[in-house]
Design a protein around this motif. Sequence first.
Motif, short mmCIF file in Angstrom:
data_model
loop_
_atom_site.label_atom_id
_atom_site.label_comp_id
_atom_site.label_asym_id
_atom_site.label_seq_id
_atom_site.Cartn_x
_atom_site.Cartn_y
_atom_site.Cartn_z
N SER A 161 0.84 -1.12 -0.17
CA SER A 161 -0.09 -0.23 0.04
C SER A 161 0.81 1.36 -0.07
N GLN A 162 1.75 1.22 0.82
CA GLN A 162 2.91 2.31 0.97
C GLN A 162 3.51 2.48 -0.40
N MET A 163 3.92 1.50 -1.06
CA MET A 163 4.70 1.79 -2.16
C MET A 163 4.03 2.02 -3.53
N TYR A 164 2.81 1.71 -3.69
CA TYR A 164 1.92 1.53 -4.85
C TYR A 164 0.61 2.23 -4.90
N GLN A 165 0.42 2.80 -3.56
CA GLN A 165 -0.86 3.82 -3.34
C GLN A 165 -2.42 2.95 -3.90
N LYS A 166 -2.03 1.47 -3.61
CA LYS A 166 -3.27 0.63 -3.73
C LYS A 166 -3.05 -0.49 -2.94
N THR A 167 -4.28 -1.35 -2.39
CA THR A 167 -3.77 -2.47 -1.43
C THR A 167 -3.57 -3.60 -2.61
N LEU A 168 -2.93 -4.73 -1.90
CA LEU A 168 -2.75 -5.78 -2.59
C LEU A 168 -3.72 -6.49 -2.82
N GLY A 169 -5.07 -6.42 -1.99
CA GLY A 169 -6.29 -7.02 -2.68
C GLY A 169 -7.09 -6.44 -3.64
N THR A 170 -6.71 -5.12 -3.64
CA THR A 170 -7.46 -4.44 -5.00
C THR A 170 -6.81 -4.74 -6.49
N MET A 171 -5.30 -4.94 -6.08
CA MET A 171 -4.75 -5.48 -7.26
C MET A 171 -4.91 -6.78 -7.58
N ILE A 172 -5.04 -7.77 -6.87
CA ILE A 172 -5.41 -9.27 -7.08
C ILE A 172 -7.00 -9.33 -7.45
N ALA A 173 -7.67 -8.67 -7.07
CA ALA A 173 -9.06 -8.69 -7.58
C ALA A 173 -9.24 -7.98 -8.90
N SER A 174 -8.38 -7.11 -9.41
CA SER A 174 -8.49 -6.52 -10.78
C SER A 174 -8.01 -7.62 -11.77
N ASP A 175 -6.95 -8.33 -11.21
CA ASP A 175 -6.16 -9.31 -12.01
C ASP A 175 -6.37 -10.52 -12.14
N THR A 176 -7.32 -11.17 -11.34
CA THR A 176 -7.66 -12.46 -11.32
C THR A 176 -9.53 -12.60 -11.17
N SER A 177 -9.71 -13.84 -11.38
CA SER A 177 -11.20 -14.10 -11.23
C SER A 177 -11.59 -15.23 -10.80
N GLY A 178 -13.06 -15.49 -10.62
CA GLY A 178 -13.68 -16.56 -10.05
C GLY A 178 -13.19 -17.21 -8.71
N ASP A 179 -13.10 -18.35 -8.65
CA ASP A 179 -12.75 -19.10 -7.28
C ASP A 179 -11.28 -18.90 -7.07
N TYR A 180 -10.64 -18.80 -8.09
CA TYR A 180 -9.04 -18.46 -7.89
C TYR A 180 -8.84 -16.97 -7.02
N ARG A 181 -9.56 -15.87 -7.55
CA ARG A 181 -9.68 -14.82 -6.82
C ARG A 181 -10.12 -14.99 -5.58
N LYS A 182 -11.42 -15.52 -5.34
CA LYS A 182 -11.65 -15.64 -3.82
C LYS A 182 -10.96 -16.32 -2.83
N LEU A 183 -10.14 -17.45 -3.37
CA LEU A 183 -9.32 -18.18 -2.44
C LEU A 183 -7.98 -17.28 -2.42
N LEU A 184 -7.46 -16.54 -3.26
CA LEU A 184 -6.20 -15.53 -2.99
C LEU A 184 -6.75 -14.44 -1.87
N LEU A 185 -7.82 -14.03 -2.25
CA LEU A 185 -8.39 -12.72 -1.25
C LEU A 185 -8.50 -13.38 -0.15
N ALA A 186 -9.19 -14.64 0.33
CA ALA A 186 -9.25 -15.15 1.54
C ALA A 186 -7.88 -15.25 2.24
N ILE A 187 -6.72 -15.65 1.51
CA ILE A 187 -5.60 -15.90 2.03
C ILE A 187 -4.87 -14.51 2.61
N VAL A 188 -4.99 -13.68 1.51
CA VAL A 188 -4.35 -12.36 1.95
C VAL A 188 -5.23 -11.51 2.97
N GLY A 189 -6.31 -12.06 3.50
CA GLY A 189 -7.14 -11.36 4.32
C GLY A 189 -7.93 -10.25 4.00
N GLN A 190 -8.45 -10.44 2.61
CA GLN A 190 -9.09 -9.31 2.13
C GLN A 190 -10.77 -9.19 2.13
#
Length: 488
Positions: free
Chosen positions: A459-488
Amino acid sequence: MSYPGYPPTGYPPFPGYPPAGQESSFPPPGQYPYPSGFPPVGGGAYPPAPSSSYPGAGGYPAPGGYPAPGGYPGAPPPGGAPAYPGVPPGQGFGTPPGGAGLSGYPQPPSQSYGVGPAQVPLPGGFPGGQMPSQYPGGQAPYPSQINTESFPSYPVFSPVSLDYNSEPAAMTQGVQGTVQPAANFDAMRDAEILRKAMKGFGTDEQAIVDVVANRSSDQRQKIKAAFKTMYGKDLIKDLKSELSGNMEELILALFMPSTYYDAWSLRNAMKGAGTQERVLIEILCTRTNQEIREIVRCYQSEFGRDLEKDIRSDTSGHFERLLVSMCQGNRDENQNVNHQLAQEDAQRLYQAGEGRLGTDESCFNMILATRSFPQLKATVEAYSRVANRDLLSSVAREFSGSVESGLKTILQCALNRPAFFAERLYYSMKGAGTDDSTLVRIVVTRSEIDLVQIKQMFSQMYQKTLGTMIASDTSGDYRKLLLAIVGQ
């Protein structure tokens, strides 16, 4: 790619440093352990901070309290080193006095001196929403993809004999993962949920996500064993038959013991035509001694191969020597810093590179492969005073290719390990396409170590959250699982 500037001087300490129980050999809060004569002449003194803003560090300014670059005594003139990616003008982290033309390296989360893990608030201003800031640049530089067919069905390597808390105490104090062991864990109940999710027509991916994302690696190994005991079937084979693509790769990575996953990733990076040098660097240059020794043993027992021999046959020159040094797992892990040695090493590195015609590569290899991470951090600080230039930019001038990346990775981990992984995650998703293998590997391997701090640095380096970037770059259950792991 050159690593953008950072202020080594006055950098907050390595997480949790000094180690618990050894505080007596360190100055109390408010005194910074530098050799006499620091800061350099003309640098002036550090301005006192408001007493409430920065606990445990005396007169050190709080991260939010740095003046904008240019307004600080001893700050670099216009045209100095470039700011760290994503830090907008006028909002960077100004160089403390005496910095040799360095600005903008992100500050790690607030840390206290030997008083237990710091309570770090998330950087303000990025509450899950994407900031309207786009980073300029080209394609993601890690285009490699993994063929999931080559995943083993079930690693024989037993996690029971391993101590997963193998980071020295001083490296894990003050950092935390996003995945915690589940309370009231019942492996048989979880195995039953997974069985039901895969039985009959279709697959209940949400049920799989709910179980997998909320169990620790150790608990997942127990679920795998319970599944085989209860149903006489291999959970990994069942999951592979139900899933595909990135979701399959992510689930299988989560069910591998962490040491096995590192060993598997190294094997996969060297198998077949070509070598994924960045994977070798990411694993071998960032792990602790104990982790590396366990990886070497696991590589031998699971694949019947010698890791060092495979490295020698797949790499060459100074890069080969650096990786062979790394896979010995013999780095000094004494957390005490010898400032006299740091000064001598800085002088040696200067004479081996900037201070001569040509480069003495073996000198760089010797110092960066043997010194502890806190000692290297002190060496980086001393080097900027000796050479009037930061060590990362000197490495970029003296080396190129994979050996440059490897040496810089070691220095980046000494300065700010979460920032290194945050940068790798950013470039795995930046530009057209996503390097899913890197994204999966870092999220999975850091999820129980320091993913909380990696998210903060992101967040500090790129002015966006990791979860925001994962959500915009992935889809479906893959996105759900990644976001669940990063705690988003």
